[in-house]
Design an enzyme around this catalytic site. Structure first.
Site, PDB file in Angstrom:
ATOM      1  N   ASP A 148      47.982  37.771  45.079  1.00  0.00           N
ATOM      2  CA  ASP A 148      46.521  37.814  44.927  1.00  0.00           C
ATOM      3  C   ASP A 148      46.088  36.575  44.155  1.00  0.00           C
ATOM      4  O   ASP A 148      46.900  35.944  43.466  1.00  0.00           O
ATOM      5  CB  ASP A 148      46.077  39.071  44.164  1.00  0.00           C
ATOM      6  CG  ASP A 148      44.552  39.177  44.087  1.00  0.00           C
ATOM      7  OD1 ASP A 148      43.878  38.982  45.114  1.00  0.00           O
ATOM      8  OD2 ASP A 148      44.014  39.416  42.989  1.00  0.00           O
ATOM      9  N   SER A 149      44.808  36.257  44.262  1.00  0.00           N
ATOM     10  CA  SER A 149      44.277  35.142  43.491  1.00  0.00           C
ATOM     11  C   SER A 149      44.411  35.427  41.992  1.00  0.00           C
ATOM     12  O   SER A 149      44.508  34.502  41.197  1.00  0.00           O
ATOM     13  CB  SER A 149      42.805  34.937  43.839  1.00  0.00           C
ATOM     14  OG  SER A 149      42.105  36.138  43.593  1.00  0.00           O
TER      15      SER A 149
ATOM     16  N   CYS B 253      44.977  40.361  48.927  1.00  0.00           N
ATOM     17  CA  CYS B 253      43.709  39.719  48.565  1.00  0.00           C
ATOM     18  C   CYS B 253      42.909  39.614  49.855  1.00  0.00           C
ATOM     19  O   CYS B 253      43.383  39.021  50.835  1.00  0.00           O
ATOM     20  CB  CYS B 253      44.006  38.336  47.993  1.00  0.00           C
ATOM     21  SG  CYS B 253      42.538  37.334  47.700  1.00  0.00           S
TER      22      CYS B 253
ATOM     23  N   GLU C  37      37.665  40.546  35.927  1.00  0.00           N
ATOM     24  CA  GLU C  37      38.667  39.623  35.361  1.00  0.00           C
ATOM     25  C   GLU C  37      38.404  39.370  33.876  1.00  0.00           C
ATOM     26  O   GLU C  37      39.314  39.070  33.125  1.00  0.00           O
ATOM     27  CB  GLU C  37      38.677  38.295  36.126  1.00  0.00           C
ATOM     28  CG  GLU C  37      39.171  38.437  37.557  1.00  0.00           C
ATOM     29  CD  GLU C  37      40.580  37.892  37.792  1.00  0.00           C
ATOM     30  OE1 GLU C  37      40.892  36.831  37.266  1.00  0.00           O
ATOM     31  OE2 GLU C  37      41.335  38.556  38.517  1.00  0.00           O
TER      32      GLU C  37
ATOM     33  N   CYS D 107      37.862  44.600  48.315  1.00  0.00           N
ATOM     34  CA  CYS D 107      38.343  43.593  47.376  1.00  0.00           C
ATOM     35  C   CYS D 107      39.280  44.340  46.443  1.00  0.00           C
ATOM     36  O   CYS D 107      38.932  45.421  45.942  1.00  0.00           O
ATOM     37  CB  CYS D 107      37.195  42.975  46.589  1.00  0.00           C
ATOM     38  SG  CYS D 107      37.781  41.911  45.245  1.00  0.00           S
TER      39      CYS D 107
ATOM     40  N   HIS E 144      40.111  43.929  43.534  1.00  0.00           N
ATOM     41  CA  HIS E 144      39.681  44.081  42.136  1.00  0.00           C
ATOM     42  C   HIS E 144      38.781  45.311  41.936  1.00  0.00           C
ATOM     43  O   HIS E 144      38.633  45.789  40.816  1.00  0.00           O
ATOM     44  CB  HIS E 144      38.858  42.868  41.693  1.00  0.00           C
ATOM     45  CG  HIS E 144      39.668  41.660  41.363  1.00  0.00           C
ATOM     46  ND1 HIS E 144      40.372  40.959  42.291  1.00  0.00           N
ATOM     47  CD2 HIS E 144      39.855  41.035  40.178  1.00  0.00           C
ATOM     48  CE1 HIS E 144      40.963  39.929  41.696  1.00  0.00           C
ATOM     49  NE2 HIS E 144      40.665  39.950  40.419  1.00  0.00           N
TER      50      HIS E 144
HETATM   51  N1  DGL Z   1      41.035  40.304  44.886  1.00  0.00           N
HETATM   52  C1  DGL Z   1      40.499  39.384  45.829  1.00  0.00           C
HETATM   53  C2  DGL Z   1      40.092  40.075  47.109  1.00  0.00           C
HETATM   54  O1  DGL Z   1      40.617  41.131  47.438  1.00  0.00           O
HETATM   55  C3  DGL Z   1      39.293  38.602  45.378  1.00  0.00           C
HETATM   56  C4  DGL Z   1      39.403  37.873  44.167  1.00  0.00           C
HETATM   57  C5  DGL Z   1      38.791  36.507  44.202  1.00  0.00           C
HETATM   58  O2  DGL Z   1      37.600  36.334  44.458  1.00  0.00           O
HETATM   59  O3  DGL Z   1      39.569  35.642  43.912  1.00  0.00           O
HETATM   60  O4  DGL Z   1      39.275  39.544  47.816  1.00  0.00           O
END
Ligand code: DGL
Length: 276
Positions: free
Chosen positions: A11-12, A74, A159, A193, A195
């Site tokens: 993931d990012s 991600c 975050e 997402c 997150h």
């Molecule tokens: N967790 C990432 C996703 O599922 C997004 C995070 C980011 O914007 O870097 O899209």
């Protein structure tokens, strides 16, 4: 000592840990290696070219660690980089390796949850503008009406550990309202997402009581189990000693402090330096 061939989970930042948690719960005997590209997160507002370049670098790193299979946990990377990596890069790098994303498993099942056949997607701006969810869902459920809402502030709020604070309510309420204003028949919302599960409580609070709210971790874990069953040649290459390793491109101290919130237990990460 026997070589380790872990399943890579990417993931990012930290969000993919919500997926890894569910994968490990379902498939505990495999070895896993997680990489958060925290130094360059968030990816959500970056261009296609940049997300592709960063993701490819990370995928190559996983391969250098012996991973036969990498999951892009991600949505932004899955939307903007996965197809090119699968079609253009993998044949050149190593035809035996596999890279999977999180969009396909979710779009395969989303239609089974909705009775009204009107669904909402909450995602980063990058995922929304890629149109990937709309396109993929149409393949499996051509009659489903799909509405999208970008939530550009949610990843930074999560975050930065603000996800349970009061100020966050304003932005949770705002994006949910904007989604539901598009069509009041929406009865299912996908948190597209990795997150967003951290905001689940607040998302429920600002959604109608009977709204179905889907998170991806369990869906992706189930799909991976099925994939490994259908692909014994890949499954056989994944080592099974139950090891877990965590890497970040940024500070390990920050990673360890944040990661437990997403992963549900404490972790000890190592630093990795990627190109650039
Ligand atoms: N967790 C990432 C996703 O599922 C997004 C995070 C980011 O914007 O870097 O899209």
């Amino acid at each position: 000592m026997q070589k380790s061939n872990p399943i890579g989970v990417f993931d990012s930042g930290y969000g993919g840990l919500t997926v890894l948690k569910e994968i490990i719960q379902k498939l505990p005997r495999y070895d896993y290696i997680y990489l958060g590209d925290n130094a360059r997160a968030p990816y959500g507002n970056r261009s296609f070219e940049t997300v592709y370049r960063y993701t490819l670098e990370c995928v190559k790193w996983f391969f250098s660690q012996g991973c036969p299979l990498v999951i892009l946990a991600c949505n932004t990377a899955s939307a903007k980089a996965l197809r090119t990596i699968q079609q253009n890069d993998l044949p050149k790098i190593d035809q035996e390796k596999r890279v999977l994303g999180v969009i396909r498993p979710t779009t395969e099942v989303i239609g089974t949850y909705s009775e009204s056949k009107h669904v909402g997607i909450l995602a980063t701006a990058g995922t929304v503008s890629s149109g990937s969810y709309v396109l993929e869902i149409q393949k499996f459920y051509p009659d489903l009406k799909v509405y999208q809402q970008a939530c550009p502030l949610w990843v930074p709020l999560v975050e930065n550990n603000e996800y349970h604070n009061h100020g966050t309510d304003f932005f949770v309420k705002k994006y949910i309202q904007q989604l539901l204003e598009q069509d009041e028949a929406i009865d299912t919302i996908l948190l597209a997402c990795t997150h967003y599960p951290l905001l689940l409580e607040k998302i429920r609070e600002y959604s109608p009581a009977d709204m179905k709210i889907l998170t991806q971790g369990d869906i992706v874990a189930e799909s991976l189990e099925d994939y490994l069953r259908r692909h014994p040649e890949i499954e056989g290459r994944c080592s099974k000693r139950g090891s877990r390793e965590f890497y970040t491109t940024d500070s390990t101290e920050d990673f360890d402090n944040h990661a437990s919130i997403f992963f549900g237990q404490s972790v000890q990460s190592k630093h990795v330096n990627l190109a650039n």
